[in-house]
Design an enzyme around this catalytic site. Structure first.
Site, PDB file in Angstrom:
ATOM      1  N   TYR A  26     -27.559 -43.736  -6.780  1.00 51.31           N
ATOM      2  CA  TYR A  26     -27.177 -45.147  -6.713  1.00 51.31           C
ATOM      3  C   TYR A  26     -25.726 -45.431  -7.087  1.00 51.31           C
ATOM      4  O   TYR A  26     -25.285 -46.577  -6.994  1.00 51.31           O
ATOM      5  CB  TYR A  26     -28.105 -45.974  -7.607  1.00 51.31           C
ATOM      6  CG  TYR A  26     -29.555 -45.867  -7.188  1.00 51.31           C
ATOM      7  CD1 TYR A  26     -30.001 -46.444  -6.006  1.00 51.31           C
ATOM      8  CD2 TYR A  26     -30.474 -45.169  -7.962  1.00 51.31           C
ATOM      9  CE1 TYR A  26     -31.323 -46.337  -5.604  1.00 51.31           C
ATOM     10  CE2 TYR A  26     -31.807 -45.058  -7.573  1.00 51.31           C
ATOM     11  CZ  TYR A  26     -32.217 -45.639  -6.395  1.00 51.31           C
ATOM     12  OH  TYR A  26     -33.520 -45.528  -5.996  1.00 51.31           O
ATOM     13  N   ASN A  77     -31.130 -57.139  -1.731  1.00 56.51           N
ATOM     14  CA  ASN A  77     -31.527 -55.763  -1.995  1.00 56.51           C
ATOM     15  C   ASN A  77     -32.851 -55.875  -2.742  1.00 56.51           C
ATOM     16  O   ASN A  77     -32.874 -56.070  -3.956  1.00 56.51           O
ATOM     17  CB  ASN A  77     -30.488 -55.028  -2.832  1.00 56.51           C
ATOM     18  CG  ASN A  77     -30.870 -53.574  -3.055  1.00 56.51           C
ATOM     19  OD1 ASN A  77     -32.033 -53.194  -2.908  1.00 56.51           O
ATOM     20  ND2 ASN A  77     -29.900 -52.759  -3.437  1.00 56.51           N
ATOM     21  N   HIS A 103     -29.457 -51.737   1.033  1.00 63.00           N
ATOM     22  CA  HIS A 103     -29.902 -50.672   0.127  1.00 63.00           C
ATOM     23  C   HIS A 103     -28.710 -49.774  -0.172  1.00 63.00           C
ATOM     24  O   HIS A 103     -27.953 -49.416   0.738  1.00 63.00           O
ATOM     25  CB  HIS A 103     -31.031 -49.850   0.747  1.00 63.00           C
ATOM     26  CG  HIS A 103     -32.259 -50.659   0.986  1.00 63.00           C
ATOM     27  ND1 HIS A 103     -33.114 -51.006  -0.033  1.00 63.00           N
ATOM     28  CD2 HIS A 103     -32.749 -51.216   2.114  1.00 63.00           C
ATOM     29  CE1 HIS A 103     -34.091 -51.743   0.473  1.00 63.00           C
ATOM     30  NE2 HIS A 103     -33.889 -51.898   1.770  1.00 63.00           N
ATOM     31  N   LEU A 104     -28.563 -49.413  -1.428  1.00 65.39           N
ATOM     32  CA  LEU A 104     -27.458 -48.554  -1.838  1.00 65.39           C
ATOM     33  C   LEU A 104     -27.579 -47.163  -1.235  1.00 65.39           C
ATOM     34  O   LEU A 104     -26.608 -46.590  -0.761  1.00 65.39           O
ATOM     35  CB  LEU A 104     -27.408 -48.455  -3.368  1.00 65.39           C
ATOM     36  CG  LEU A 104     -27.096 -49.773  -4.080  1.00 65.39           C
ATOM     37  CD1 LEU A 104     -27.517 -49.711  -5.533  1.00 65.39           C
ATOM     38  CD2 LEU A 104     -25.627 -50.097  -3.955  1.00 65.39           C
TER      39      LEU A 104
END
Length: 153
Positions: A26, A77, A103-104
């Site tokens: 992340y 998110n 989304h990361l």
């Protein structure tokens, strides 16, 4: 100068732990940094940016409902709620506010359960795998979308 658009940024469970939680997946940037950077970008585009992070599904649903006729676009998110939340899906459908799912990580390159989203098929767009920069891409896309929608009226 009056803001041209209002964008609501919603972040789901565990994103308050960004920078600490699994940085190899992340990234090292905390959520407060990501939102601060996004705020600067929004200011340059004359966008009012609103933000909520919550680990509670009902708080995200409430924020979506409260955005009805108040915000022009949502960047969300949903984190783990991506794969489980019919409630968030239904909330987004009920307000009919265009949104981008962010989304990361590249969820399609991860565990099988992460590949299913309750939101992707109703989203204006989906951005994943670009880390924190995905939020910036989403804001640029939202701005372009909203400007085009104004011209098309």
């Amino acid at each position: 100068m009056t803001a041209k658009f209002t964008v609501l940024v919603l972040n789901g469970p565990n994103l308050n732990m960004l920078g600490k939680r699994e940085p190899t997946i992340y990234g090292n940037q905390g959520l407060s940094e990501i939102i601060a950077d996004l705020g600067l970008q929004a200011d340059q585009k004359n966008i009012v940016l609103k933000h909520l992070q919550s680990n509670a599904e009902h708080e995200l649903v409430d924020a979506i409902h409260n955005g009805y006729q108040q915000v022009d676009f949502i960047i969300i998110n949903p984190a783990a709620f991506t794969h489980t939340s019919v409630a968030i899906r239904d909330a987004l459908l009920s307000v009919a506010i265009p949104f981008i799912e962010v989304h990361l990580s590249n969820v399609h390159a991860r565990e099988a359960f992460r590949k299913h989203s309750y939101l992707s098929d109703i989203a204006t767009g989906v951005i994943c795998g670009f880390g924190a920069q995905g939020y910036s891409f989403a804001l640029d896309a939202a701005y372009t979308y909203l400007n085009k929608a104004q011209v098309d009226k």
